[in-house]
Scaffold this motif. Structure first.
Motif, mmCIF file in Angstrom:
data_model
loop_
_atom_site.group_PDB
_atom_site.id
_atom_site.type_symbol
_atom_site.label_atom_id
_atom_site.label_comp_id
_atom_site.label_asym_id
_atom_site.label_seq_id
_atom_site.Cartn_x
_atom_site.Cartn_y
_atom_site.Cartn_z
ATOM 1 N N VAL A 146 -40.098 -28.095 -5.347
ATOM 2 C CA VAL A 146 -40.000 -27.519 -4.002
ATOM 3 C C VAL A 146 -41.049 -26.439 -3.843
ATOM 4 O O VAL A 146 -41.457 -25.793 -4.812
ATOM 5 C CB VAL A 146 -38.593 -26.948 -3.718
ATOM 6 N N ASP A 165 -42.369 -23.532 -0.600
ATOM 7 C CA ASP A 165 -42.374 -23.003 0.762
ATOM 8 C C ASP A 165 -41.288 -23.624 1.639
ATOM 9 O O ASP A 165 -41.529 -23.998 2.792
ATOM 10 C CB ASP A 165 -43.748 -23.227 1.408
ATOM 11 N N LYS A 175 -39.756 -26.463 1.359
ATOM 12 C CA LYS A 175 -39.759 -27.917 1.502
ATOM 13 C C LYS A 175 -39.711 -28.597 0.138
ATOM 14 O O LYS A 175 -40.145 -28.038 -0.866
ATOM 15 C CB LYS A 175 -41.015 -28.375 2.248
ATOM 16 N N SER A 196 -32.486 -29.613 -5.572
ATOM 17 C CA SER A 196 -33.543 -29.120 -4.680
ATOM 18 C C SER A 196 -32.973 -28.096 -3.711
ATOM 19 O O SER A 196 -33.587 -27.054 -3.434
ATOM 20 C CB SER A 196 -34.163 -30.272 -3.889
ATOM 21 N N LEU A 253 -33.994 -24.156 -3.355
ATOM 22 C CA LEU A 253 -34.439 -23.615 -2.068
ATOM 23 C C LEU A 253 -33.591 -22.421 -1.656
ATOM 24 O O LEU A 253 -34.108 -21.438 -1.101
ATOM 25 C CB LEU A 253 -34.384 -24.702 -0.993
#
Length: 520
Positions: free
Chosen positions: A47, A49, A51, A262, A266
């Protein structure tokens, strides 16, 4: 891992200038890793930024079934679970239900350490920062191998029988059992079991819809990676670690996919918030990534990364590399190895899950090859370096083990002499072991951990080698008896025979004494 780190610092061969990792680059890394060492499957997510740059599976979830790994395949993430436990505690701190400085005995009055002062002053923070004074992996035989009947209550009361190796809060020694205690604190404070809390308060809000606190909690096992051993260069599927008593979860029980993880990465890279889900306040999140226990420090560092410090936060290891803070953790269970690594200043994260051990240590090499791209480092062949290290380590250990078994073949003991060792022996935290005869063979039987049972082979003097029924990991052990003046065994001690035995087989922490009933 210190030996591994030293090896790597001395072994780098520079290739080309690095760049931000592409999916093509990651695919090529995995292909190289799978070519260089026996593997089953690998899953990787990256991952950056806010995304997901890459989320993909490779290889096999199961050698027997031929099912393939994809981004939704569930793996045991083992000790990567610890960060979920500290996040759960952080949520409770945010809610005003506990404080990091609270004494453990306030919530668990039965909690007893090896010293009254330590018991009285042991805090929630101490449970999760590996500074208890106990040795590496102390008491881990209560959950490894699986199949034991130990409970959380047994764990809470076990520490009074352990022998410390350092003064309280002075030294880093990694442990698992105190995280189990932390899980019980979450239970007592919230009214939810550890796994219920993690699933309901962390996983579901983040959209980790397939993940669970335990294998036993999985609603769908159609896409779950099976563990494999690749010792002695042979890939073999082994049994999945089971924990029906739900003992080990807070230290290492979670099953998750890279797709789900993920979202976890994040959230942490955004200071505890993902979209409209505010898991933790920024203040609490900052506390997770604060160094509490020093592992190493150098004011004038050398080496590839010029790392000044290595420390443990709350469920995360913290170090600096090439000027950036690296937040990471590894995980290992039988046939499963994994790593999560975050670079907060670059808003980047990597998770690698594998289902073969050692598997060329690709959980480590893949993670760090991708990390180096983010750090702008010159490339090194991590795949070859780690495979060489793993192969050499295994070869050296196998040579020692093979020599021991060759000596066993030549050693002789009469049936009459064997009678001196028969009887029941008790360790204060591990419980009863019986040395008995079965079909003319001397046998070691653990009453509370049945998979740690097996034939005793005479080695030399008053020492035997236990060959366990449990074969998923290389963990056979020396059993050395203490004898009285008549040559009758009165106690026994143990240690693993393999130099590279997993630290969780803490046989050296056992102190067995013959029970009085054995003398009757």
């Amino acid at each position: 891992m210190n030996y591994l780190y030293t090896f790597l610092l001395c072994s780098f061969s520079l290739l080309t200038w690095a760049q931000q990792p592409s999916s093509q680059f990651i695919d090529s890394l995995v292909a190289s890793a799978m070519k260089n060492a026996p593997h089953a499957g690998v899953a990787i997510a990256v991952v950056k930024d806010g995304k997901v740059l890459h989320s993909k599976g490779y290889g096999l979830a199961s050698l027997k079934s031929g099912e393939k790994v994809n981004e939704n395949t569930l793996f045991s993430i083992a000790s990567n679970s610890k960060a979920f436990t500290t996040t759960a505690l952080g949520i409770l701190v945010d809610e005003g239900k506990l404080k990091w400085e609270d004494k453990v005995v306030h919530y668990l009055p039965e909690f007893t350490m090896y010293d009254p002062y330590v018991t009285a002053h042991f805090t929630i923070l101490d449970l999760v920062t590996h500074r208890s004074g106990l040795g590496l992996g102390a008491g881990d035989l209560m959950f490894i191998p699986d199949g034991s009947d130990f409970t959380v209550d047994d764990v809470i009361r076990s520490f009074q029988y352990q022998t410390p190796v350092s003064e309280f809060r002075t030294k880093y020694d990694y442990d698992n059992l105190l995280y189990i205690v932390a899980g019980e604190v979450i239970h007592r404070v919230s009214g939810l079991s550890w796994d219920q809390f993690v699933e309901q308060r962390i996983m579901r809000p983040l959209g980790m819809t397939r993940s669970a606190g335990y294998y036993e909690n999985l609603k769908d096992v159609s896409n779950v990676a099976m563990p494999h051993s690749s010792e002695r260069n042979e890939l073999v599927e082994i049994q999945t670690y089971r924990d029906p008593n739900k003992l080990f979860g807070a230290a290492g029980g979670i099953y998750a996919s890279v797709s789900d993880l993920s979202q976890w990465m994040l959230c942490h890279l955004n200071n505890g918030t993902l979209r409209d889900v505010h898991l933790l306040s920024e203040e609490r999140h900052d506390e997770l990534w604060r160094p509490y226990t020093n592992i190493s420090f150098s004011a004038n560092p050398g080496g590839r990364y010029k790392s000044h410090y290595d420390a443990y936060g709350l469920g995360w290891e913290l170090k600096d590399q090439n000027g950036y803070t690296i937040v990471s953790h590894t995980g290992g269970m039988p046939g499963m190895l994994s790593q999560t690594l975050l670079i907060p200043e670059l808003n980047a994260g990597i998770v690698v899950l594998t289902n073969a051990a050692p598997g060329g240590l690709s959980y480590y090499s893949l993670t760090h090859a991708i990390k180096d791209e983010f750090l702008g480092m010159e490339r090194v062949d991590w795949i070859a370096l780690l495979q060489t290290y793993s192969s050499n380590d295994e070869s050296e250990s196998n040579a020692v083990v093979d020599a021991i078994w060759e000596k066993v073949k030549k050693a002789k003991m009469s049936v009459e002499e064997r009678a001196n060792y028969l009887g029941s022996y008790l360790d204060d935290w591990f419980g009863e072991v019986v040395i008995e005869e079965r079909n003319g063979k001397l046998w070691f039987t653990s009453k509370r951990s049945p998979r740690l049972s097996g034939e005793l082979f005479y080695y030399q003097a008053n020492t035997f080698v236990a060959k366990w029924d449990y074969r998923e990991m290389n963990c056979d052990a020396f059993v050395t008896f203490s004898l009285d003046e008549n040559g009758k065994a009165q106690g026994m001690s143990m240690k693993g025979i393999a130099p590279n035995i997993d630290f969780s087989f803490d046989f050296q922490d056992l102190e067995f004494q013959r029970t009085k009933s054995s003398d009757q």
